[in-house]
Design an enzyme around this catalytic site. Structure first.
Site, mmCIF file in Angstrom:
data_model
loop_
_atom_site.group_PDB
_atom_site.id
_atom_site.type_symbol
_atom_site.label_atom_id
_atom_site.label_comp_id
_atom_site.label_asym_id
_atom_site.label_seq_id
_atom_site.Cartn_x
_atom_site.Cartn_y
_atom_site.Cartn_z
ATOM 1 N N CYS A 130 -75.980 25.796 5.463
ATOM 2 C CA CYS A 130 -77.191 26.039 4.676
ATOM 3 C C CYS A 130 -77.710 27.452 4.952
ATOM 4 C CB CYS A 130 -78.243 24.978 5.023
ATOM 5 S SG CYS A 130 -79.740 25.128 4.039
ATOM 6 N N CYS A 133 -81.484 27.987 5.037
ATOM 7 C CA CYS A 133 -82.130 27.379 6.210
ATOM 8 C C CYS A 133 -81.907 28.232 7.453
ATOM 9 C CB CYS A 133 -81.557 25.991 6.486
ATOM 10 S SG CYS A 133 -81.315 24.994 5.032
ATOM 11 N N ASP A 134 -80.671 28.641 7.683
ATOM 12 C CA ASP A 134 -80.320 29.284 8.957
ATOM 13 C C ASP A 134 -80.161 30.802 8.862
ATOM 14 O OD1 ASP A 134 -80.290 26.766 10.079
ATOM 15 O OD2 ASP A 134 -78.172 26.448 9.652
HETATM 16 C C1 FAD Z 1 -76.648 21.053 8.499
HETATM 17 C C2 FAD Z 1 -77.725 21.075 7.484
HETATM 18 C C3 FAD Z 1 -78.836 21.845 7.710
HETATM 19 C C4 FAD Z 1 -79.855 21.864 6.772
HETATM 20 N N1 FAD Z 1 -80.958 22.606 7.031
HETATM 21 C C5 FAD Z 1 -81.988 22.590 6.150
HETATM 22 C C6 FAD Z 1 -83.183 23.330 6.414
HETATM 23 O O1 FAD Z 1 -83.313 24.003 7.435
HETATM 24 N N2 FAD Z 1 -84.158 23.284 5.470
HETATM 25 C C7 FAD Z 1 -84.039 22.583 4.299
HETATM 26 O O2 FAD Z 1 -84.970 22.575 3.504
HETATM 27 N N3 FAD Z 1 -82.923 21.880 4.039
HETATM 28 C C8 FAD Z 1 -81.901 21.864 4.923
HETATM 29 N N4 FAD Z 1 -80.766 21.166 4.652
HETATM 30 C C9 FAD Z 1 -80.688 20.405 3.387
HETATM 31 C C10 FAD Z 1 -81.478 19.074 3.520
HETATM 32 O O3 FAD Z 1 -81.105 18.408 4.696
HETATM 33 C C11 FAD Z 1 -81.226 18.189 2.312
HETATM 34 O O4 FAD Z 1 -81.575 18.888 1.140
HETATM 35 C C12 FAD Z 1 -82.053 16.899 2.395
HETATM 36 O O5 FAD Z 1 -81.780 16.189 3.580
HETATM 37 C C13 FAD Z 1 -81.765 15.998 1.201
HETATM 38 O O6 FAD Z 1 -82.499 14.830 1.360
HETATM 39 P P1 FAD Z 1 -82.062 13.469 0.643
HETATM 40 O O7 FAD Z 1 -83.025 12.444 1.115
HETATM 41 O O8 FAD Z 1 -81.893 13.695 -0.790
HETATM 42 O O9 FAD Z 1 -80.604 13.149 1.189
HETATM 43 P P2 FAD Z 1 -80.027 12.943 2.681
HETATM 44 O O10 FAD Z 1 -80.817 13.685 3.678
HETATM 45 O O11 FAD Z 1 -78.576 13.239 2.555
HETATM 46 O O12 FAD Z 1 -80.231 11.397 2.944
HETATM 47 C C14 FAD Z 1 -79.462 10.438 2.281
HETATM 48 C C15 FAD Z 1 -79.721 9.066 2.873
HETATM 49 O O13 FAD Z 1 -79.000 8.087 2.128
HETATM 50 C C16 FAD Z 1 -78.237 7.272 3.014
HETATM 51 N N5 FAD Z 1 -77.129 6.703 2.248
HETATM 52 C C17 FAD Z 1 -76.121 7.336 1.601
HETATM 53 N N6 FAD Z 1 -75.344 6.429 0.955
HETATM 54 C C18 FAD Z 1 -75.884 5.206 1.207
HETATM 55 C C19 FAD Z 1 -75.540 3.875 0.831
HETATM 56 N N7 FAD Z 1 -74.497 3.602 0.052
HETATM 57 N N8 FAD Z 1 -76.299 2.866 1.297
HETATM 58 C C20 FAD Z 1 -77.381 3.104 2.082
HETATM 59 N N9 FAD Z 1 -77.755 4.350 2.469
HETATM 60 C C21 FAD Z 1 -77.016 5.376 2.027
HETATM 61 C C22 FAD Z 1 -77.890 8.217 4.145
HETATM 62 O O14 FAD Z 1 -77.479 7.523 5.298
HETATM 63 C C23 FAD Z 1 -79.252 8.890 4.316
HETATM 64 O O15 FAD Z 1 -80.129 8.038 4.991
HETATM 65 C C24 FAD Z 1 -79.736 21.117 5.577
HETATM 66 C C25 FAD Z 1 -78.600 20.337 5.357
HETATM 67 C C26 FAD Z 1 -77.605 20.310 6.301
HETATM 68 C C27 FAD Z 1 -76.390 19.452 6.075
#
Ligand code: FAD
Length: 304
Positions: A130, A133-134
């Site tokens: 990201c 982010c970093d």
């Molecule tokens: C390494 C890394 C660093 C990051 N750093 C930043 C940062 O500094 N700032 C920033 O703004 N963004 C950052 N991001 C991006 C940010 O994390 C994502 O945009 C955000 O987490 C998305 O949120 P979400 O809830 O849509 O999905 P996710 O965070 O991916 O959550 C998805 C959820 O769904 C669950 N799930 C998936 N499939 C199923 C299923 N079939 N049944 C039940 N549960 C399921 C997963 O277990 C999880 O709980 C980073 C991402 C990564 C990978």
């Protein structure tokens, strides 16, 4: 019978649950990993209210707030969702079936990995998925961006205004994306293009110090000194279980409109798993709140 089942316990799912319970709805959250991708972020420095916080800590605060309001949280995987009349049946791997009147899908995405030596070992110590982010941690340093599509080009441009040099490593002979974006990359004097090139190893002592690359045409190898390696080779949404249930695009993302409505009445979606273009914690959280409000309107019978 629940009013809403939220599938996913990342920023989108937890915010959706918070908004639903505050609106008086009976909610169940089912998520494989509490905190989602955000919990993996070494440091989050773009979430308002927190100058700098680890992803794990921020997500703990999210889930504690949701649980303190009495929302039931289950760590399990949803494997199938079916609809019988106006009721949805959500099937899980280990905990059986749950019934609800509406569903919010917040299943997120995962960055694709390169699968090279050093990638896992140096994750959080120079390897990042990201740039926005970093990136600020690499001010004035040498970094590499791996990939050649729009996310990689955007990352390279963003980093070129912070880092001293950005090596843009792409396995093909040309970049793909909008012409204006590609032109801007070519115009930046501190972006060094390494085309027809793949990464074969990332190395260093405690933190990343170098990346070893190979020209796929000549077979020549080279070691570049960098402190950061930003891997931007795409994300994948694990949405196979939703095929035929809601409309997905060709990347497996859930197609939504501006009110987080999917193609199926009563089913909403939010966050990285959807067709919204920007993927960040703040955006996923905001979309989660929006999906919850849409679900509330649907349940009240005012809108879909
Ligand atoms: C390494 C890394 C660093 C990051 N750093 C930043 C940062 O500094 N700032 C920033 O703004 N963004 C950052 N991001 C991006 C940010 O994390 C994502 O945009 C955000 O987490 C998305 O949120 P979400 O809830 O849509 O999905 P996710 O965070 O991916 O959550 C998805 C959820 O769904 C669950 N799930 C998936 N499939 C199923 C299923 N079939 N049944 C039940 N549960 C399921 C997963 O277990 C999880 O709980 C980073 C991402 C990564 C990978």
């Amino acid at each position: 019978m629940y009013d809403v089942i939220v599938v996913g316990a990342g920023p989108a799912g937890l915010t959706a649950a918070l908004t639903c319970v505050r609106a008086g709805l009976k909610v169940q959250v089912i998520g494989k990993v509490t905190g989602g991708q955000a919990a993996e972020a070494p440091l989050i420095e773009n979430y308002p209210g927190f100058k700098s916080i680890t992803g794990m800590e921020l997500m703990k605060l999210f889930s504690e707030q949701v649980e303190s309001l009495g929302v039931s949280m289950l760590n399990d995987e949803v494997t199938k969702i079916e609809q019988v009349n106006e009721v949805f049946e959500v099937k899980t791997s280990f905990s059986g079936r749950f019934k609800c009147r509406s569903v919010i899908l917040a299943i997120g995405a995962e960055p694709k990995k390169l699968g090279v030596k050093g990638e896992e070992e140096f994750y959080g110590r120079g390897v990042s998925y990201c740039a926005t982010c970093d990136g600020p941690l690499f001010k004035g340093k040498e970094v590499a961006v791996v990939g050649g599509g729009i996310p990689a080009l955007n990352a390279a441009l963003y980093l070129s205004s912070l880092a001293k040099t950005v090596y843009l490593i792409h396995e093909r002979s040309r970049f793909s994306g909008f012409k204006t974006l590609i032109d801007r990359v070519h115009e930046r004097s501190n972006i060094v293009k390494k085309l027809n090139t793949t990464v074969i190893e990332i190395g260093g002592k405690i933190f990343v110090e170098w990346v070893r690359i190979k020209n796929v045409k000549s077979g020549e190898e080279e070691e570049i000194k960098v402190s950061g390696v930003f891997i931007e080779v795409g994300k994948k949404v694990d949405s196979d279980f939703l095929k035929g249930f809601v409309e997905l695009d060709n990347k497996g993302q859930i197609v939504i409109d501006s009110l987080c409505r999917t193609s199926r009445i009563g089913v909403f979606a939010a966050g990285d798993a959807t067709t919204i273009p920007y993927k960040q914690v703040i955006i996923a959280a905001g979309e989660g709140a929006k999906a919850a409000m849409s679900a509330y309107d649907y349940l009240r019978g005012t809108k879909h």
